[in-house]
Design an enzyme around this catalytic site. Structure first.
Site, PDB file in Angstrom:
ATOM      1  CG  HIS A  70      -0.431   0.008   2.602  1.00  0.00           C
ATOM      2  ND1 HIS A  70      -0.261   1.253   3.226  1.00  0.00           N
ATOM      3  CD2 HIS A  70       0.064  -0.821   3.326  1.00  0.00           C
ATOM      4  CE1 HIS A  70       0.143   0.911   4.472  1.00  0.00           C
ATOM      5  NE2 HIS A  70       0.356  -0.391   4.582  1.00  0.00           N
ATOM      6  CG  ASP A 188       3.074   0.658   7.888  1.00  0.00           C
ATOM      7  OD1 ASP A 188       2.589   0.016   6.953  1.00  0.00           O
ATOM      8  OD2 ASP A 188       2.271   0.780   8.714  1.00  0.00           O
ATOM      9  CD  GLU A 222      -2.667  -1.794   5.323  1.00  0.00           C
ATOM     10  OE1 GLU A 222      -2.711  -2.807   6.405  1.00  0.00           O
ATOM     11  OE2 GLU A 222      -2.273  -0.532   5.822  1.00  0.00           O
ATOM     12  CD  GLU A 223      -1.371   2.639   7.472  1.00  0.00           C
ATOM     13  OE1 GLU A 223      -2.135   2.141   8.624  1.00  0.00           O
ATOM     14  OE2 GLU A 223      -0.159   2.455   7.253  1.00  0.00           O
ATOM     15  CG  ASP A 243       2.095  -3.828   5.355  1.00  0.00           C
ATOM     16  OD1 ASP A 243       2.753  -3.072   5.765  1.00  0.00           O
ATOM     17  OD2 ASP A 243       0.691  -3.575   5.529  1.00  0.00           O
ATOM     18  CG  HIS A 323       1.361   2.688  12.960  1.00  0.00           C
ATOM     19  ND1 HIS A 323       0.013   2.602  13.072  1.00  0.00           N
ATOM     20  CD2 HIS A 323       1.682   2.267  11.715  1.00  0.00           C
ATOM     21  CE1 HIS A 323      -0.338   1.832  12.167  1.00  0.00           C
ATOM     22  NE2 HIS A 323       0.376   1.776  11.007  1.00  0.00           N
TER      23      HIS A 323
END
Length: 346
Positions: A70, A188, A222-223, A243, A323
């Site tokens: 993504h 990410d 995706e998130e 991922d 994150h």
């Protein structure tokens, strides 16, 4: 034999991280990936949701495969313009308020302009607020954007073209060190997008066809949980979600290795496919790990929830501080690319 160009993947990771693409505001990143693939002679098409799909014909066209990564990242949107000219924000994606305090950001207006700013708590000065600054919770209610513009009220902000619903992207602060690390926000999943580009490039330059017709899907939601839902053609029988592998206490994942995740918050991934990937990694002499992530979901799990009838597995490079301000080593990119290439060509 196809050659994996590690500097190319590192350069693509850096370039992608520097393109603002919070979920819902991903057109520039999708365009970048499309141009990279088209330069390799790979045709692409955009889905109705704005994602990107590229296909390489395989030696077997009966049962297809898909690989997903993504381009969308964490970010925010303008929730409210305060009377004092500060902006209240609402998060896009799952992250802690602590991880963005003090971060530089850009507000993307509907005019196509950007206004820079800084994300702060409302009681940001210890010299003014004392212990209240330290005790203040880092929640959406207590975070705000201080704009780098002479604004004193709501009207001044509106005059800049800023309005509720505008996207806010975080400064990735991307750095590549001479020790092989890339540290940045949004590894990410920009690192995995770069891995796919590296593998496709290696196959095209090496004249290799995948064993099965393979679809490369670049997701843009995706998130927020529905990126690859309904994304794959009916002929697809196997899906690999590429991922990040979360590195941390209690995990086996490593910044220098590729990880095969056998279970996340959605449940176990396909046993047979995961075991096959482990065998390929062993056969290739790769530095690999097997891990489980309790607070994690992927494009593959989203596609399965949407009714996908295929085997699915999750693979990725080890990334520290997910994150937050993340870090990966180029060795992990290489190990992931080598596993994906071996899988695709078998």
């Amino acid at each position: 034999m196809a050659n994996i160009d590690v500097p190319y993947m590192a350069a693509q990771t850096v370039a992608l991280c520097r393109i603002p693409s919070p979920t819902g505001f991903t057109a520039a990143a999708i365009d970048y990936v499309a141009r990279a693939l088209e330069q390799m002679g790979v045709a692409c098409r955009r889905t109705r949701k704005g994602a990107l799909l590229a296909t390489l014909p395989g030696r077997d066209d009966a049962e297809h495969r898909a690989v997903a990564a993504h381009v969308d990242t964490l970010g925010a949107m303008v929730k409210e313009i305060k009377p004092n000219g500060r902006l209240k924000l609402t998060r896009v994606g799952g992250f802690s308020g602590h991880s963005i305090e003090g971060e530089y950001c850009l507000v993307h207006t509907a005019r196509g302009t950007t206004v820079s700013g800084t994300i702060l708590v409302t009681k940001a000065s210890t010299h003014v607020h004392g212990e209240e600054h330290h005790k203040q919770e880092r929640t959406e209610a207590n975070l705000e954007v201080r704009l780098d513009a002479p604004v004193r009220n709501r009207e001044d902000v509106l005059a800049l073209g800023i309005q509720v619903g505008d996207f806010i992207s975080f400064d990735p602060r991307t750095v590549q060190t001479d020790t092989g690390f890339i540290k940045s926000r949004h590894l990410d999943d920009k690192a995995c997008v770069a891995v796919i580009l590296g593998v496709v490039r290696a196959m095209q330059e090496g004249g290799l066809k995948p064993a099965h017709t393979t679809h490369f899907f670049f997701s843009n939601y995706e998130e927020v949980g529905h990126g690859a839902a309904g994304a794959f053609p009916d002929a697809v029988t196997e899906v690999i979600a590429l991922d990040m592998a979360a590195v941390g206490e209690g995990q086996t994942s490593d910044e220098y290795a590729v990880t095969i995740c056998v279970k996340d918050s959605s449940g176990p991934y396909d046993y047979e496919l995961s075991r096959r990937l482990q065998q390929i990694a062993a056969d290739e002499g790769l530095n690999y790990r097997i891990d489980i992530y309790p607070y994690y979901g992927s494009d593959a799990s989203a596609a399965l929830r949407a009714g996908g009838q295929f085997r699915a597995a999750l693979v990725g490079p080890g990334i520290d501080a997910s994150h937050s301000y993340e870090r990966v080593h180029v060795d992990a990119l290489e190990q992931t690319a080598r596993l994906l290439l071996a899988y695709l060509t078998r």
